[in-house]
Design a protein around this motif. Structure first.
Motif, PDB file in Angstrom:
ATOM      1  N   LEU A  37      -9.945   5.889   4.104  1.00 34.45           N
ATOM      2  CA  LEU A  37      -8.496   6.135   3.940  1.00 34.45           C
ATOM      3  C   LEU A  37      -7.446   5.208   4.495  1.00 34.45           C
ATOM      4  CD1 LEU A  37      -8.621   9.742   5.804  1.00 34.45           C
ATOM      5  CD2 LEU A  37      -8.051   9.301   3.312  1.00 34.45           C
ATOM      6  N   TRP A  38      -7.938   4.109   5.111  1.00 37.49           N
ATOM      7  CA  TRP A  38      -7.082   3.130   5.462  1.00 37.49           C
ATOM      8  C   TRP A  38      -7.153   1.966   4.688  1.00 37.49           C
ATOM      9  CZ3 TRP A  38      -3.248   2.870   8.854  1.00 37.49           C
ATOM     10  CH2 TRP A  38      -2.985   1.766   9.436  1.00 37.49           C
ATOM     11  N   ASN A  39      -6.096   1.312   4.130  1.00 40.66           N
ATOM     12  CA  ASN A  39      -6.113   0.243   3.397  1.00 40.66           C
ATOM     13  C   ASN A  39      -6.013  -0.879   4.434  1.00 40.66           C
ATOM     14  OD1 ASN A  39      -4.883  -2.358   2.019  1.00 40.66           O
ATOM     15  ND2 ASN A  39      -4.126  -0.856   0.542  1.00 40.66           N
ATOM     16  N   ILE A  40      -7.219  -1.641   4.627  1.00 39.98           N
ATOM     17  CA  ILE A  40      -7.511  -2.442   5.542  1.00 39.98           C
ATOM     18  C   ILE A  40      -6.649  -3.653   5.522  1.00 39.98           C
ATOM     19  CG2 ILE A  40      -9.222  -3.949   6.637  1.00 39.98           C
ATOM     20  CD1 ILE A  40     -11.195  -2.142   5.981  1.00 39.98           C
ATOM     21  N   ARG A  41      -6.415  -4.332   4.330  1.00 39.61           N
ATOM     22  CA  ARG A  41      -5.760  -5.600   4.120  1.00 39.61           C
ATOM     23  C   ARG A  41      -4.145  -5.300   4.549  1.00 39.61           C
ATOM     24  NH1 ARG A  41      -8.040  -9.785   0.124  1.00 39.61           N
ATOM     25  NH2 ARG A  41      -7.969  -8.115  -1.194  1.00 39.61           N
ATOM     26  N   GLU A  42      -3.882  -4.244   4.064  1.00 44.57           N
ATOM     27  CA  GLU A  42      -2.263  -3.926   4.072  1.00 44.57           C
ATOM     28  C   GLU A  42      -1.939  -3.226   5.453  1.00 44.57           C
ATOM     29  OE1 GLU A  42      -0.624  -2.715   0.513  1.00 44.57           O
ATOM     30  OE2 GLU A  42      -1.499  -4.157  -0.636  1.00 44.57           O
ATOM     31  N   ARG A  43      -3.041  -2.735   5.979  1.00 40.34           N
ATOM     32  CA  ARG A  43      -2.736  -2.046   7.413  1.00 40.34           C
ATOM     33  C   ARG A  43      -2.086  -1.248   7.402  1.00 40.34           C
ATOM     34  NH1 ARG A  43      -3.863  -7.451  10.935  1.00 40.34           N
ATOM     35  NH2 ARG A  43      -5.543  -5.958  12.124  1.00 40.34           N
ATOM     36  N   ARG A  44      -2.398   0.059   6.352  1.00 37.07           N
ATOM     37  CA  ARG A  44      -1.445   1.244   6.281  1.00 37.07           C
ATOM     38  C   ARG A  44      -2.574   2.146   5.775  1.00 37.07           C
ATOM     39  NH1 ARG A  44      -0.946   1.756   0.997  1.00 37.07           N
ATOM     40  NH2 ARG A  44      -0.729  -0.045  -0.371  1.00 37.07           N
ATOM     41  N   TYR A  45      -2.045   3.317   5.826  1.00 43.00           N
ATOM     42  CA  TYR A  45      -2.880   4.516   4.993  1.00 43.00           C
ATOM     43  C   TYR A  45      -2.728   4.324   3.612  1.00 43.00           C
ATOM     44  CZ  TYR A  45      -3.708   7.460   9.320  1.00 43.00           C
ATOM     45  OH  TYR A  45      -4.076   8.000  10.450  1.00 43.00           O
ATOM     46  N   GLU A  46      -3.882   4.616   2.805  1.00 45.42           N
ATOM     47  CA  GLU A  46      -3.738   4.257   1.271  1.00 45.42           C
ATOM     48  C   GLU A  46      -3.336   5.768   0.777  1.00 45.42           C
ATOM     49  OE1 GLU A  46      -4.266   1.679  -0.796  1.00 45.42           O
ATOM     50  OE2 GLU A  46      -3.611   3.174  -2.340  1.00 45.42           O
ATOM     51  N   ASP A  47      -1.966   5.784   0.365  1.00 44.73           N
ATOM     52  CA  ASP A  47      -1.210   7.106  -0.082  1.00 44.73           C
ATOM     53  C   ASP A  47      -1.839   7.482  -1.230  1.00 44.73           C
ATOM     54  OD1 ASP A  47       0.472   6.985   2.157  1.00 44.73           O
ATOM     55  OD2 ASP A  47       2.271   6.401   0.867  1.00 44.73           O
ATOM     56  N   SER A  48      -2.442   6.660  -2.387  1.00 51.13           N
ATOM     57  CA  SER A  48      -3.226   7.378  -3.494  1.00 51.13           C
ATOM     58  C   SER A  48      -4.364   8.109  -2.933  1.00 51.13           C
ATOM     59  CB  SER A  48      -3.704   6.021  -4.415  1.00 51.13           C
ATOM     60  OG  SER A  48      -4.483   5.242  -3.699  1.00 51.13           O
ATOM     61  N   LEU A  49      -4.955   7.927  -1.856  1.00 44.51           N
ATOM     62  CA  LEU A  49      -6.176   8.630  -1.429  1.00 44.51           C
ATOM     63  C   LEU A  49      -5.708   9.788  -0.640  1.00 44.51           C
ATOM     64  CD1 LEU A  49      -8.442   5.496  -0.322  1.00 44.51           C
ATOM     65  CD2 LEU A  49      -9.126   7.457  -1.961  1.00 44.51           C
ATOM     66  N   LEU A  50      -4.424   9.649   0.047  1.00 44.82           N
ATOM     67  CA  LEU A  50      -4.107  10.548   0.961  1.00 44.82           C
ATOM     68  C   LEU A  50      -3.259  11.836  -0.046  1.00 44.82           C
ATOM     69  CD1 LEU A  50      -1.982   9.221   3.676  1.00 44.82           C
ATOM     70  CD2 LEU A  50      -4.271   9.949   3.701  1.00 44.82           C
ATOM     71  N   LYS A  51      -3.300  11.401  -1.295  1.00 45.24           N
ATOM     72  CA  LYS A  51      -2.729  12.415  -2.128  1.00 45.24           C
ATOM     73  C   LYS A  51      -3.743  13.565  -2.667  1.00 45.24           C
ATOM     74  CE  LYS A  51       1.467  10.737  -4.449  1.00 45.24           C
ATOM     75  NZ  LYS A  51       1.605   9.321  -4.451  1.00 45.24           N
ATOM     76  N   LEU A  52      -5.207  13.094  -2.383  1.00 45.02           N
ATOM     77  CA  LEU A  52      -6.023  14.283  -2.618  1.00 45.02           C
ATOM     78  C   LEU A  52      -5.959  15.389  -1.791  1.00 45.02           C
ATOM     79  CD1 LEU A  52      -9.408  11.543  -2.522  1.00 45.02           C
ATOM     80  CD2 LEU A  52      -8.745  13.131  -4.383  1.00 45.02           C
ATOM     81  N   PHE A  53      -5.029  15.195  -0.513  1.00 44.11           N
ATOM     82  CA  PHE A  53      -4.708  16.323   0.270  1.00 44.11           C
ATOM     83  C   PHE A  53      -3.729  16.946   0.037  1.00 44.11           C
ATOM     84  CE2 PHE A  53      -7.535  13.351   2.308  1.00 44.11           C
ATOM     85  CZ  PHE A  53      -8.451  14.027   3.194  1.00 44.11           C
ATOM     86  N   GLY A  54      -3.214  16.896  -1.047  1.00 42.51           N
ATOM     87  CA  GLY A  54      -1.790  17.352  -1.429  1.00 42.51           C
ATOM     88  C   GLY A  54      -0.838  16.302  -2.115  1.00 42.51           C
ATOM     89  N   ASP A  55       0.184  16.668  -2.985  1.00 40.89           N
ATOM     90  CA  ASP A  55       1.266  15.778  -3.321  1.00 40.89           C
ATOM     91  C   ASP A  55       2.093  15.277  -2.176  1.00 40.89           C
ATOM     92  OD1 ASP A  55       0.181  15.632  -5.738  1.00 40.89           O
ATOM     93  OD2 ASP A  55       1.496  17.100  -6.454  1.00 40.89           O
TER      94      ASP A  55
END
Ligand code: XUL
Length: 600
Positions: free
Chosen positions: A254-272
């Motif tokens: 779930l973690w965008n390692i290089r950009e050091r942030r959650y990867e929102d495109s994956l978090l969207k799997l949990f709801g818009d």
């Protein structure tokens, strides 16, 4: 004197005075030194919550071990009825651990440590815990954590704190559907590996959390915070939610390692609205030394910890392992157990669906690469038994053949042909293929197709060096893109695990891996995670108190006696590269021939 009192607020002043007086410092005055000094009178605790046990190591500021205690889940806490620390359901492929068992284990471990050492001298605690497991805190749990007081057990006081009494274990295999959703969501395995450091894995926390949301929404809905095992234990210690640590966060997909942030495109799997899942996961605490707060009143009154004892963010067990050795970028640990694992510290982010990349747990500019193979000692033992012609288990003949061939300069086979073997008695992860046993022969004229591919070796003797070459060439080939050295060779290689006791095996592997500053056998790594965690605690507290601001590398190198490691002698260790890029390329082409498209 006014001047002295003013200076008394200055930590460095006290440290200077203490260092000047050394042993002559009277004990009663010593007790008045501000707590956060670098003296060896203060202790640090490293915890390792693994699948089967909870371990605690107490060290001083120089990382000298002072005490060690363990709690074995099956043996010491039989009321929970776990087998090897978990409940495994073969029908559903679920593997779960009861969270209350871990709470009891924490109490029992501290009770045991209290009998061994004055816990009032512990200045910092950190941990390295099994990766990927999640704990679902129920709404209102943080209030219960904040109210923890000595008296009833942790299990009793936190009995209403969990939205789910179980934690999925890394051996769980029940999330096939969710893994496919993860990969489809970003366009495939390569893209997911590029973003999050790994392709989707059943055990990774993201697919596991998605499974909870999709299959038991009532649990997800009543969850206020989702912890990893590491941040769960840290939260219990600190009496508040402690953020997930960045290196361990990389085991979530779930973690965008290089950009050091959650990867929102994956978090969207949990709801818009990604706010809901983001809030449940909380912030991620970045690499580099930092502290999360002090220990809760519970541990002060019940076990005598001091109020100032800091909780340094806990990490995962694999990141914890790399903290136990003086690794610098381009250094590698090769673990020779039932399976083979290679861990590398690197400053280069080169992803692959075949391995894992994590943020480094302490050095913000570095990453950790992890190659996990299924086949290791079992495959070597099969060849050993074949050359012995019996099941005596003796390595003498195997070692004798390997030494003889190395002394004769054998590289990839005895004859005019070059030979590459694959020895997978178990299905393999790298590359992802079914169990197989292969021999690929290449004519020495550089032909692009092999002269022969077979499942047979004429003489078991020829398999001895071949299996060691094959295992090492696979590691060398995958590590190369991650290394920043001009020749793509590792700096140091540390061999750990069962087969590291076999000097010949390590010599043959070193001959292929060619560590330019040496290959070393590490005598005992059984407490490596807890030790790495203790080192993280010392480094975190000393840096944050400003007394001893050192980079991780300076810190760990200064505290390690390199002489404790047995240097591997022979070609390859600080020596010539008898294999070279040509052999690596032949190995890659052999994989391609046997297993399909190029296996990177
Ligand atoms: C790593 C993994 C295991 C666990 C073991 O990805 O799943 O090494 O961390 O505790």
């Amino acid at each position: 004197m006014e001047e002295t009192e003013e200076m008394g607020c200055d930590l460095c002043f006290w440290v200077r005075i203490y260092n000047m007086l050394g042993d002559r410092f009277p004990t009663n005055i010593q007790a008045k030194i501000p707590q956060n000094t670098m003296t060896n009178d203060y202790y640090y605790l490293g915890l390792d919550l693994s699948t089967q046990q909870l371990k605690g190591i107490v060290v001083d500021a120089q990382l000298k071990q002072v005490a060690l205690a363990k709690v074995d889940f099956d043996r010491d806490l039989p009321a929970f009825g776990t087998k090897k620390g978990v409940f495994a359901n073969a029908a559903t492929q679920e593997v779960l651990a009861p969270v209350a068992m871990w709470l009891d284990a924490i109490d029992l471990l501290f009770a045991r440590l209290k009998d061994l050492v004055d816990l009032g001298r512990v200045r910092g605690v950190s941990g390295a815990c099994q990766q990927h497991g999640t704990v679902f805190w129920r709404t209102g749990a943080e209030r219960l954590l904040a109210q923890l007081v000595g008296g009833d057990s942790l299990k009793e006081q936190l009995k209403n704190a969990l939205a789910w009494e179980m934690s999925p274990n890394w051996q769980d295999h029940s999330t096939g559907k969710e893994c496919r959703q993860f990969e489809a969501c970003v366009g495939g395995v390569d893209q997911l590996a590029e973003l999050t450091g790994s392709r989707a894995h059943h055990r990774f926390s993201g697919p596991q959390i998605l499974k909870v949301k999709q299959r038991t929404p009532e649990v997800y809905d009543s969850t206020e915070r989702i912890a990893l095992v590491s941040s769960f234990v840290a939260s219990v210690l600190a009496g508040k939610y402690v953020a997930i640590e960045e290196s361990d966060a990389c085991g979530m997909n779930l973690w965008n390692i290089r950009e050091r942030r959650y990867e929102d495109s994956l978090l969207k799997l949990f709801g818009d609205d990604v706010g809901g899942i983001k809030q449940r996961l909380g912030e991620i605490s970045g690499a580099g030394p930092n502290v999360a707060g002090v220990v809760s009143e519970y541990f002060v009154t019940k076990y005598g910890l001091c109020k100032e004892c800091e909780v340094v963010p806990f990490t995962g067990d694999n990141p914890g392992t790399i903290l136990s050795l003086p690794l610098r970028p381009d250094d590698v640990i090769v673990s020779l157990g039932t399976s083979t694992t290679a861990l590398v510290v690197t400053n280069k982010y080169v992803s692959s669906p075949q391995y894992h990349l994590f943020a480094h747990p302490v050095a913000p500019e570095s990453y950790m690469g992890m190659l996990c193979y299924c086949n290791g000692s079992l495959a070597r033992e099969k060849v050993r038994d074949a050359v012995n012609g019996d099941a005596s288990g003796s390595w003498d003949r195997f070692n004798e053949i390997a030494e003889r061939d190395m002394a004769a300069g054998v590289v990839l086979g005895h004859g005019a042909e070059r030979e590459v073997g694959f020895f997978f008695p178990l299905a393999e992860i790298i590359p992802s293929v079914a169990a197989t046993h292969k021999r690929v022969s290449w004519a020495s004229d550089g032909a692009s197709t092999p002269a022969a591919v077979s499942e047979q070796w004429e003489r078991p003797e020829d398999e001895v060096l071949a299996i060691l070459e094959s295992q090492a060439l696979s590691v060398r080939s995958r590590l190369a893109p991650m290394l920043s050295t001009s020749d793509r060779l590792p700096r140091r290689v540390y061999f750990v695990g069962g087969a590291s006791a076999n000097a010949t095996v390590c010599r043959a592997l070193t001959r292929v891996l060619v560590p330019t500053e040496g290959g070393f056998r590490v005598p005992d790594m059984s407490d490596a995670c807890a030790f790495g965690a203790a080192a993280k605690a010392v480094h975190g507290v000393l840096n944050c108190s400003g007394v001893d601001a050192q980079s991780w590398e300076e810190f760990i190198v200064a505290r390690t006696r390199q002489e404790q490691f047995a240097e591997v002698q022979g070609s390859g260790s600080r020596g010539e590269d008898v294999y070279g890029e040509r052999a690596v390329e032949l190995f890659r082409r052999s994989e391609e021939v046997c297993f399909g498209s190029r296996q990177t």
